[in-house]
Design a protein around this motif. Structure first.
Motif, mmCIF file in Angstrom:
data_model
loop_
_atom_site.group_PDB
_atom_site.id
_atom_site.type_symbol
_atom_site.label_atom_id
_atom_site.label_comp_id
_atom_site.label_asym_id
_atom_site.label_seq_id
_atom_site.Cartn_x
_atom_site.Cartn_y
_atom_site.Cartn_z
ATOM 1 N N HIS A 1 45.760 51.578 39.583
ATOM 2 C CA HIS A 1 45.621 50.661 40.301
ATOM 3 C C HIS A 1 45.346 51.071 41.844
ATOM 4 C CE1 HIS A 1 46.125 46.925 42.869
ATOM 5 N NE2 HIS A 1 45.954 46.102 41.708
ATOM 6 N N CYS B 1 49.991 45.795 30.251
ATOM 7 C CA CYS B 1 49.229 45.376 31.148
ATOM 8 C C CYS B 1 48.012 44.688 30.206
ATOM 9 C CB CYS B 1 48.776 46.127 32.245
ATOM 10 S SG CYS B 1 47.029 45.302 33.016
ATOM 11 N N TRP C 1 46.002 49.605 34.468
ATOM 12 C CA TRP C 1 46.078 48.335 35.373
ATOM 13 C C TRP C 1 44.576 48.239 36.269
ATOM 14 C CZ3 TRP C 1 51.155 48.363 39.029
ATOM 15 C CH2 TRP C 1 51.122 47.045 39.630
ATOM 16 N N CYS D 1 44.322 40.628 37.095
ATOM 17 C CA CYS D 1 45.058 40.932 38.363
ATOM 18 C C CYS D 1 44.400 40.657 39.704
ATOM 19 C CB CYS D 1 45.482 42.418 38.348
ATOM 20 S SG CYS D 1 46.403 43.136 39.760
#
Ligand code: SF4
Ligand code: SF4
Ligand code: FES
Lengths: 236, 471
Positions: free
Chosen positions: A139, A181, A187, A193
């Motif tokens: 991320h 996730c 991620w 997200c």
């Protein structure tokens, strides 16, 4: 049925609201019961078992974060037996993953560490399992370090209940359980997200952190999550 | 049948080592080996960690000079971020490093080597330690304790924690220095300054007592390497690595940290966990070079501070422009401590050092970063490779004791040949073998990237391979 009940906590007579949990009633009167997976504003799950209390007439220990108050209940929040179990739980949590506090982003600002200190955990009697746990640094803003995850599921709940994205879940079984996730992707590959950072703020340990923070620098503000939920509730 | 003397646990150094002395049939020294027996691992277990955790993690390599690893690591991280850190941060890091030099050099000189120097190499081994020193030379012992405390306290004042400060971070430092802190450190400087001057006087007055040691304690022609600035002045925090030969001629320069591998090769040694870096243009094992105080003063044209430069001049008048005897590490170390104290004063008087802007923020802008500094014991290199997300994919650390590995081996051989006679094993002789290792102030826990307490062993091995004696 009256909406107020009277209970005793450590001998003290307390008036609580019906529907409140023992933990809520206790903290409303300023009494401390150790807790880790509980975060005010999120649905309690009773995962960590640190908030166990003794209830008169009930043989087993009950998690105070999920047990509703009942009129006439007599609760004990501290005893040798409770201390013994709570310390043991913490030791098992430490032994389960790789907690090297000295180099951790959350050192000195960690709920797990603070609780261990407060409850007098000076060493771990169980052999460490030293699992090989992955770090997801994909991320752009955040990092998930499974070495420090205690599977409290606060991140899972805040993401699903408050942000509405439901990025996180727990996969696997037993000691092999891991935070996942979505359907177990990186991620960075998450489609849901929103990069809001709520999971990071609610995580009690150094498992979820903002990128670029050096050791000891990650100070979380989990109480903002609680306030946010409260404000939302007031508006609704 | 020949024999082997084995020194298990060389004493009064940081880390674990063993020295084997192989004898021939006549009981004369045939060969020696300096082994480092700890296991390494930092390079391996940092794989996958976010790069910005490296300063804190690698600082745990060593409890003696954590600040050096912190700084080298932070510089490597700066390079990964491809940022130029704010000037105040640069100055503060250098200031911290100076304090580290003072405390580390004080530890090496007063605690580890002064017992030999002041009490004598042949004195009673039971009292040949810092306690014996306190008894016989209370002033020197007091000075040593006070000087070390000054360094430690300064680190604590700056970084908030004595041993493993989290103050140094990738991109700079995480807190500016207050005027109060500056004034506190300034007020302590005069005492530190007078201690080091006094100690230098004392050391110089004793120099004549060690003719044999001066002559054979690793007295050999090797290259020397150390950091200097563009004007050739001694640098400890930043600069280029200059290599000179034993006559003082420049042999090479690492101007871009990333290119260190062009100049430095690393050979694995069969009997030791310590890698043996060598100067690549000369190959292995000819490319032997030394780092640390002796090498730095050889490489630098000057120190750049007035008192230290005066001492350096006298040092060169006594010993020559390039000093090749490792016994003089001690002497060089004291001059460097003086330099560090003077440099601290300079830094503290710079107005920019109080600037509030002390940290640059950035993500990964380069997939590789190298940080080079001078640790008290010599050149320290941290080299990291990361992926685009900032996770470490490879790390290489070359520490001071590693650079000196070949030189230490040679020195041990030289000393053993001169002092060890297998037929009449004398403690004083074995102590000298230990002591030559101590002259380099090796930090073996760093070298092998593991933790350890001071320990060291010696083994005497006969010509047939049988162990005759172990300590
Ligand atoms: S998460 Fe908490 S307990 Fe675990 S290593 Fe970090 S500071 Fe220590
Ligand atoms: S990442 Fe943090 S919040 Fe999520 S389950 Fe693990 S410890 Fe709890
Ligand atoms: S806080 Fe109640 S079980 Fe975790």
């Amino acid at each position: 049925m009256p909406d107020r009940v009277s209970i005793r906590i450590d001998g003290e007579l307390i008036h609580a609201k019906l529907g409140q949990t023992i933990l809520e009633a206790a903290s409303a009167t300023g009494k401390f019961i150790p807790s880790l997976c509980h975060l005010k504003g999120l649905k309690p799950v009773g995962a960590c078992r640190l908030c166990l209390v003794e209830v008169a007439g009930v043989g087993r220990l009950l998690p105070s974060c999920t047990t509703p108050v009942q009129d006439g209940m007599a609760v004990t929040t501290r005893s040798e037996r409770l201390d013994h179990y709570r310390r043991m739980i913490l030791e098992l949590i430490f032994a389960e993953r790789n907690h090297i506090c000295a180099v951790c982003v959350s050192n000195n600002h960690c709920e797990l560490q603070a609780l261990a200190k407060r409850l007098g955990v000076t060493h771990v009697r169980f052999p460490y399992s030293y699992p090989k746990a992955p770090v997801d640094a994909t991320h752009r803003q955040f990092v998930l370090d499974q070495n420090r995850c205690i599977l409290c599921t606060r991140c899972v709940r805040v993401c699903a209940e408050v942000e509405g994205a439901h990025v996180w879940d727990v996969g696997g079984r037993g000691v092999g359980s891991r935070l996942v996730c979505e359907l177990n992707r990186n991620w960075a590959e998450s489609r849901s997200c929103t990069s809001c950072g709520k999971c990071v703020q609610s995580c009690p340990t150094g498992a979820l952190a903002a990128k670029g923070y050096a050791a000891e620098e990650m100070v979380k503000r989990a109480e903002t999550i609680s306030r946010l939920v409260e404000a939302k509730g007031a508006r609704a | 049948m020949g024999q082997t003397i084995r020194i298990h646990h060389v004493t009064r150094i940081e880390g674990h080592a063993r020295i084997d002395i192989h004898l021939d049939e006549a009981g004369k020294v045939r060969s020696t080996q300096f082994h480092v027996t700890q296991v390494r691992g930092f390079e391996k277990f940092t794989e996958g960690r976010p790069y910005y955790e490296m300063p804190a993690i690698t600082a745990r390599i060593c409890g003696i000079c954590p600040v050096s690893h912190l700084l080298a690591s932070a510089k490597a991280c700066d390079a990964v971020m491809a940022v130029q850190i704010p000037e105040a941060a640069r100055l503060l890091r250098e200031l911290l490093h100076c304090a580290q030099f003072v405390q580390s050099h004080a530890l090496s000189f007063f605690y580890l080597s002064a017992p030999d120097l002041l009490l004598g190499f042949d004195s009673d081994p039971a009292a040949r330690n810092v306690l014996g020193l306190i008894e016989k030379h209370p002033e020197a012992a007091r000075d040593g304790i006070a000087l070390r405390r000054f360094g430690q306290q300064t680190i604590e004042r700056l970084a908030g924690e004595r041993v493993h400060p989290a103050w140094v971070v990738p991109g700079g430092v995480n807190k500016a220095m207050s005027v109060d802190t500056r004034d506190l450190i300034l007020s302590d400087l005069p005492l530190a300054h007078s201690i080091i001057r006094r100690t230098l006087r004392l050391f110089k007055s004793m120099l004549d007592q060690f003719p044999a040691e001066s002559e054979v304690f690793g007295n050999m022609p090797t290259l020397h390497a150390g950091l200097v600035d563009a004007d050739g002045r001694l640098q400890i925090y930043d600069g280029m690595v200059r290599f000179i030969d034993s006559a003082g001629k420049t042999a090479g320069r690492i101007t871009r940290p990333r290119e260190y591998a062009k100049w430095i090769g690393e050979a694995a040694m069969p009997d030791s966990y310590l890698k043996a870096p060598y100067f690549k243009p000369l190959g292995y094992p000819e490319g032997i070079y030394r780092v640390g105080p002796l090498a730095r003063l050889n490489v630098a044209e000057s120190c750049g501070t007035s008192d230290a430069d005066r001492e350096l001049l006298e040092y060169r008048q006594r010993l020559g422009r390039v000093v090749n005897g490792s016994f003089f590490y001690h002497y060089a170390r004291l001059i460097e401590a003086l330099y560090a104290i003077e440099r601290m004063e300079e830094l503290l008087h710079l107005p920019e050092i109080l600037d509030k802007h002390v940290r640059a923020e950035a993500g990964v802008n380069s997939l590789e970063g190298v940080g080079i500094i001078e640790a008290p014991r010599g050149v320290l290199i941290h080299h990291y490779r990361v992926n685009e997300q900032g996770a470490i994919t490879g790390a290489n650390l070359i520490v001071a004791t590693g650079h000196n590995n070949l030189a230490i081996n040679h020195s041990v051989q030289q000393v053993a040949e001169r002092f060890v006679d297998g037929m009449k094993l004398q403690e004083g002789a074995l102590n000298r073998v230990n002591a030559v290792v101590r002259a380099y102030d090796p930090c073996l826990s760093c070298s092998t990237h593991a933790f350890g307490k001071p320990a060291y062993r010696l083994r005497l091995v006969g010509a047939g391979g049988e162990v005759i004696e172990e300590t």
